[in-house]
Design a protein around this motif. Sequence first.
Motif, PDB file in Angstrom:
ATOM      1  N   LEU A 142     -85.381  -3.867 -32.410  1.00 18.47           N
ATOM      2  CA  LEU A 142     -83.932  -3.996 -32.241  1.00 18.47           C
ATOM      3  C   LEU A 142     -83.134  -3.548 -33.459  1.00 18.47           C
ATOM      4  O   LEU A 142     -81.945  -3.864 -33.558  1.00 18.47           O
ATOM      5  CB  LEU A 142     -83.569  -5.456 -31.921  1.00 18.47           C
ATOM      6  CG  LEU A 142     -84.047  -6.011 -30.578  1.00 18.47           C
ATOM      7  CD1 LEU A 142     -83.618  -7.468 -30.424  1.00 18.47           C
ATOM      8  CD2 LEU A 142     -83.502  -5.185 -29.407  1.00 18.47           C
ATOM      9  N   GLU A 143     -83.742  -2.823 -34.383  1.00 11.90           N
ATOM     10  CA  GLU A 143     -82.964  -2.413 -35.560  1.00 11.90           C
ATOM     11  C   GLU A 143     -81.776  -1.559 -35.133  1.00 11.90           C
ATOM     12  O   GLU A 143     -81.902  -0.686 -34.258  1.00 11.90           O
ATOM     13  CB  GLU A 143     -83.822  -1.653 -36.568  1.00 11.90           C
ATOM     14  CG  GLU A 143     -83.038  -1.362 -37.843  1.00 11.90           C
ATOM     15  CD  GLU A 143     -83.906  -0.976 -39.016  1.00 11.90           C
ATOM     16  OE1 GLU A 143     -83.475  -1.209 -40.165  1.00 11.90           O
ATOM     17  OE2 GLU A 143     -84.990  -0.431 -38.783  1.00 11.90           O
ATOM     18  N   TYR A 144     -80.637  -1.824 -35.756  1.00 14.50           N
ATOM     19  CA  TYR A 144     -79.343  -1.203 -35.470  1.00 14.50           C
ATOM     20  C   TYR A 144     -78.748  -1.665 -34.134  1.00 14.50           C
ATOM     21  O   TYR A 144     -77.734  -1.139 -33.691  1.00 14.50           O
ATOM     22  CB  TYR A 144     -79.427   0.327 -35.486  1.00 14.50           C
ATOM     23  CG  TYR A 144     -79.740   0.899 -36.847  1.00 14.50           C
ATOM     24  CD1 TYR A 144     -78.816   0.851 -37.882  1.00 14.50           C
ATOM     25  CD2 TYR A 144     -80.972   1.490 -37.100  1.00 14.50           C
ATOM     26  CE1 TYR A 144     -79.102   1.363 -39.127  1.00 14.50           C
ATOM     27  CE2 TYR A 144     -81.278   2.002 -38.345  1.00 14.50           C
ATOM     28  CZ  TYR A 144     -80.344   1.938 -39.351  1.00 14.50           C
ATOM     29  OH  TYR A 144     -80.637   2.447 -40.585  1.00 14.50           O
ATOM     30  N   ARG A 145     -79.357  -2.656 -33.507  1.00 15.83           N
ATOM     31  CA  ARG A 145     -78.816  -3.176 -32.250  1.00 15.83           C
ATOM     32  C   ARG A 145     -77.823  -4.275 -32.581  1.00 15.83           C
ATOM     33  O   ARG A 145     -78.128  -5.198 -33.333  1.00 15.83           O
ATOM     34  CB  ARG A 145     -79.955  -3.738 -31.404  1.00 15.83           C
ATOM     35  CG  ARG A 145     -79.532  -4.221 -30.008  1.00 15.83           C
ATOM     36  CD  ARG A 145     -79.234  -3.032 -29.125  1.00 15.83           C
ATOM     37  NE  ARG A 145     -79.250  -3.381 -27.717  1.00 15.83           N
ATOM     38  CZ  ARG A 145     -78.240  -3.956 -27.045  1.00 15.83           C
ATOM     39  NH1 ARG A 145     -77.131  -4.279 -27.692  1.00 15.83           N
ATOM     40  NH2 ARG A 145     -78.342  -4.199 -25.757  1.00 15.83           N
ATOM     41  N   PRO A 146     -76.598  -4.219 -32.049  1.00 13.97           N
ATOM     42  CA  PRO A 146     -75.631  -5.292 -32.304  1.00 13.97           C
ATOM     43  C   PRO A 146     -76.072  -6.599 -31.644  1.00 13.97           C
ATOM     44  O   PRO A 146     -76.518  -6.608 -30.483  1.00 13.97           O
ATOM     45  CB  PRO A 146     -74.343  -4.764 -31.659  1.00 13.97           C
ATOM     46  CG  PRO A 146     -74.543  -3.291 -31.532  1.00 13.97           C
ATOM     47  CD  PRO A 146     -76.003  -3.102 -31.299  1.00 13.97           C
ATOM     48  N   VAL A 147     -75.967  -7.678 -32.395  1.00 14.05           N
ATOM     49  CA  VAL A 147     -76.277  -9.013 -31.872  1.00 14.05           C
ATOM     50  C   VAL A 147     -75.124  -9.938 -32.238  1.00 14.05           C
ATOM     51  O   VAL A 147     -74.348  -9.664 -33.155  1.00 14.05           O
ATOM     52  CB  VAL A 147     -77.607  -9.555 -32.448  1.00 14.05           C
ATOM     53  CG1 VAL A 147     -78.786  -8.716 -31.989  1.00 14.05           C
ATOM     54  CG2 VAL A 147     -77.545  -9.642 -33.973  1.00 14.05           C
ATOM     55  N   LYS A 148     -75.026 -11.042 -31.509  1.00 11.72           N
ATOM     56  CA  LYS A 148     -73.956 -12.011 -31.786  1.00 11.72           C
ATOM     57  C   LYS A 148     -74.570 -13.368 -32.094  1.00 11.72           C
ATOM     58  O   LYS A 148     -75.569 -13.772 -31.498  1.00 11.72           O
ATOM     59  CB  LYS A 148     -72.978 -12.100 -30.612  1.00 11.72           C
ATOM     60  CG  LYS A 148     -73.622 -12.351 -29.268  1.00 11.72           C
ATOM     61  CD  LYS A 148     -72.596 -12.259 -28.153  1.00 11.72           C
ATOM     62  CE  LYS A 148     -73.232 -12.457 -26.781  1.00 11.72           C
ATOM     63  NZ  LYS A 148     -72.246 -12.331 -25.688  1.00 11.72           N
ATOM     64  N   VAL A 149     -73.949 -14.044 -33.058  1.00 10.07           N
ATOM     65  CA  VAL A 149     -74.422 -15.363 -33.486  1.00 10.07           C
ATOM     66  C   VAL A 149     -73.211 -16.262 -33.732  1.00 10.07           C
ATOM     67  O   VAL A 149     -72.086 -15.787 -33.928  1.00 10.07           O
ATOM     68  CB  VAL A 149     -75.273 -15.265 -34.783  1.00 10.07           C
ATOM     69  CG1 VAL A 149     -76.577 -14.539 -34.524  1.00 10.07           C
ATOM     70  CG2 VAL A 149     -74.479 -14.577 -35.896  1.00 10.07           C
ATOM     71  N   ARG A 150     -73.498 -17.551 -33.740  1.00  9.77           N
ATOM     72  CA  ARG A 150     -72.444 -18.527 -34.070  1.00  9.77           C
ATOM     73  C   ARG A 150     -73.034 -19.537 -35.045  1.00  9.77           C
ATOM     74  O   ARG A 150     -74.168 -19.988 -34.878  1.00  9.77           O
ATOM     75  CB  ARG A 150     -71.938 -19.257 -32.820  1.00  9.77           C
ATOM     76  CG  ARG A 150     -70.856 -20.299 -33.124  1.00  9.77           C
ATOM     77  CD  ARG A 150     -70.286 -20.907 -31.862  1.00  9.77           C
ATOM     78  NE  ARG A 150     -69.262 -21.914 -32.174  1.00  9.77           N
ATOM     79  CZ  ARG A 150     -68.003 -21.627 -32.492  1.00  9.77           C
ATOM     80  NH1 ARG A 150     -67.594 -20.364 -32.524  1.00  9.77           N
ATOM     81  NH2 ARG A 150     -67.137 -22.586 -32.770  1.00  9.77           N
ATOM     82  N   GLY A 151     -72.246 -19.855 -36.087  1.00  9.49           N
ATOM     83  CA  GLY A 151     -72.739 -20.800 -37.066  1.00  9.49           C
ATOM     84  C   GLY A 151     -71.828 -20.888 -38.269  1.00  9.49           C
ATOM     85  O   GLY A 151     -70.645 -20.555 -38.213  1.00  9.49           O
TER      86      GLY A 151
END
Length: 297
Positions: A114-123
């Motif tokens: 998944l390198e360069y794949r946008p991901v979303k996180v919350r924290g």
Amino acid sequence: MAAAARWLGRLLRAAGAGPVPAGAVTRSVLGAPSRAGLAWTPSRRRSSAAEAAAAREDSFLQWFLLLIPVTAFGLGTWQIQRRKWKLKLIAELESRVAAEPVPLPADPMELKNLEYRPVKVRGRFDHSKELYMMPRTMVDPAREAREAGQPSVQSGAHVVTPFHCTDLGITILVNRGFVPRKRVNPEMRQKGQVEGEVDLVGMVRLTETRKPFVPENNPERNHWHYRDLEAMAKLTGAEPIFIDADFKSTVPGGPIGGQTRVTLRNEHMQYIITWYGLCAATSYLWFKKFLRRTPGT
């Protein structure tokens, strides 16, 4: 007998034996050994052997030099295949970068693809354990296009901060972005130290190996020259998971996000032209040297 000797002398001179003394011819006719005749025969044999050796050497040189255009042609063809591979890789990378963000996988093994794949996180951030990757220059595509070829004068660092993901229950490392050298100290950017829970989107980045001429990381001084995720995670107590926050994460007075440089060098067309040009030039010289020679050269 004298007439016969004169006739034989003229015959030997016509054959290329050079002037022959009359006495020598007479002795030869009478059966005495002729020094001129003994000297002439080995000379012709030596000349024939030298010519054969020269021919063999010339033949070896001819086929050896042919390796140059043949090798250049092979390398040019190989670069065509490399260019096709690189164009496919660039297309895949552009498609991955432009994809919609997905939730960050909890399994680090899934991140390898998944390198360069946008991901979303919350924290929330833990600003007390910031790491600094330096020296760095700010990634600004518009400015870089405008100032192409000019050295950048803006030097600083990327601020890497542990980020506790509320949903996943793990802590990861987030590259918040670029700060100038004079603002590396967090006391100089207190307004940019985000508190509370936030939603982030970033690109997955994998660990790096040290490249030639890149200094070693210096954890004691908190100077990191390349991404050593294992060492960074061990120092901060985070998982070896790293994302580059996007530009939308930027807050006034804080690091400037969007510092992912997504580029792949594609210079294969230059290599193709170079190798095929060398093949054409050396082929012409080889043809002119060995196939268009005039007799006797």
